[in-house]
Design a protein around this motif. Structure first.
Motif, PDB file in Angstrom:
ATOM      1  N   ASP A  53      29.286  53.378  38.788  1.00 22.92           N
ATOM      2  CA  ASP A  53      29.234  52.850  40.045  1.00 22.92           C
ATOM      3  C   ASP A  53      27.643  52.335  40.371  1.00 22.92           C
ATOM      4  N   SER A 101      37.429  54.922  38.665  1.00 20.30           N
ATOM      5  CA  SER A 101      36.151  55.470  38.322  1.00 20.30           C
ATOM      6  C   SER A 101      36.142  55.711  36.712  1.00 20.30           C
ATOM      7  N   ASP A 147      37.134  54.938  43.274  1.00 23.25           N
ATOM      8  CA  ASP A 147      36.808  53.824  42.636  1.00 23.25           C
ATOM      9  C   ASP A 147      35.218  53.506  42.321  1.00 23.25           C
ATOM     10  N   LYS A 148      34.989  52.507  41.653  1.00 21.17           N
ATOM     11  CA  LYS A 148      33.477  52.378  41.278  1.00 21.17           C
ATOM     12  C   LYS A 148      33.571  50.839  41.434  1.00 21.17           C
ATOM     13  N   ARG A 149      32.119  50.220  41.816  1.00 21.76           N
ATOM     14  CA  ARG A 149      32.160  48.938  41.552  1.00 21.76           C
ATOM     15  C   ARG A 149      31.204  48.428  40.608  1.00 21.76           C
ATOM     16  N   THR A 194      31.919  43.439  48.637  1.00 22.00           N
ATOM     17  CA  THR A 194      33.021  44.452  47.908  1.00 22.00           C
ATOM     18  C   THR A 194      32.803  45.751  48.430  1.00 22.00           C
ATOM     19  N   GLU A 195      33.655  46.247  49.438  1.00 23.21           N
ATOM     20  CA  GLU A 195      33.357  47.793  50.043  1.00 23.21           C
ATOM     21  C   GLU A 195      33.637  48.696  49.172  1.00 23.21           C
ATOM     22  N   ALA A 196      32.885  49.765  49.153  1.00 28.27           N
ATOM     23  CA  ALA A 196      33.225  51.063  48.484  1.00 28.27           C
ATOM     24  C   ALA A 196      34.530  51.718  48.731  1.00 28.27           C
ATOM     25  N   ARG A 197      35.052  52.297  47.775  1.00 26.44           N
ATOM     26  CA  ARG A 197      36.414  53.076  48.166  1.00 26.44           C
ATOM     27  C   ARG A 197      36.327  54.169  47.201  1.00 26.44           C
ATOM     28  N   GLY A 198      37.039  55.381  47.913  1.00 31.72           N
ATOM     29  CA  GLY A 198      37.010  56.688  47.451  1.00 31.72           C
ATOM     30  C   GLY A 198      37.879  56.575  45.973  1.00 31.72           C
ATOM     31  N   ARG A 217      36.115  46.028  41.406  1.00 31.94           N
ATOM     32  CA  ARG A 217      36.119  47.337  42.016  1.00 31.94           C
ATOM     33  C   ARG A 217      37.515  47.788  41.091  1.00 31.94           C
TER      34      ARG A 217
END
Length: 230
Positions: free
Chosen positions: A58, A130, A97-99, A91-95, A127
């Motif tokens: 990420d 992980s 996942d990774k960006r 692009t918002e972070a999300r549990g 996104r």
């Protein structure tokens, strides 16, 4: 008599011409392909493995550049200076996942296959889960992708429409014998390995040509002296 010496001069000139032709450096061919890069800070480095096996973290920034180059040392880097914060700001972070920030540089017109025009460079924020690979991140934002049977990345967002790692002659034209390949040691997408042996020493042609000139020149002097003393 020395008046017959000029008869030998055309032979000497021809030998010199052949020698000069042998000395002229050969222009190496390149390969037209997508290269894969990692960015650390503000510096691009050639990826040490291919996008199908690389698993970015990420916040990583990775790039792809379409160009004609001989090898990884000669490969053109992606253009642009945007970092992760700029590329993934929307692009918002999300549990879970990774960006991953991706820089997609489709290259310049001079490197494009015949009849094609490269799209403008762009960036994208993928996104993905992980454990996703770079190839999966790329597929999330830049379809359609195209690969060959050796898993070499051939097209991003449908560009180019055809071809994959083909060898390009020094004059810019495609060679009949296409060189598609993959760097098995590094795993990164790359053109076929060059086979030219560049030892840095004089070539056989140069040595042979020089010997011819020396022999002919010596023969000319000997003949001139022989006729003068006759």
């Amino acid at each position: 008599m020395t008046h017959r010496l000029p008869r030998i001069l055309p032979v000497l000139l021809a030998a010199v011409f052949l020698l000069a032709a042998g000395v002229a450096p050969a222009q190496a061919a390149g390969y037209r392909y997508w290269s894969f890069w990692d960015r650390e800070g503000g510096k691009w480095t050639y990826a040490t493995e291919g996008p199908s096996t690389a698993r970015p973290a990420d916040g990583d920034v990775q790039g792809f550049r379409f160009a004609v180059s001989q090898d990884s040392a000669d490969a053109a880097r992606p253009r642009g200076t945007a970092g992760f914060a700029a590329i993934c700001s929307g692009t918002e972070a999300r549990g879970g996942d990774k960006r991953v920030a991706l820089v997609l540089d489709f290259g310049v017109a001079a490197d494009a296959p015949s009849g094609e025009r490269p799209p403008a460079p762009r960036t994208a924020c993928a996104r993905v889960p992980s454990d996703a690979t770079t190839a999966e991140a790329l597929a999330a934002v830049a379809k359609p992708l195209r690969y060959n049977t050796d898993a070499l990345l051939c097209a991003i967002s449908g560009y180019p429409h055809q071809g994959c790692g083909e060898q390009v002659a020094a004059d810019g034209g495609d060679r009949a014998d296409q060189g598609q390949g993959k760097d098995k040691d590094k795993g990164a997408d790359s053109p076929a390995a060059a086979t030219d042996d560049d030892g840095g020493g004089p070539s056989v042609g140069l040595l042979a040509g020089g010997a011819v000139v020396v022999v002919l020149a010596g023969a000319a002097v000997w003949q001139a002296r022989r006729r003068r003393n006759a």
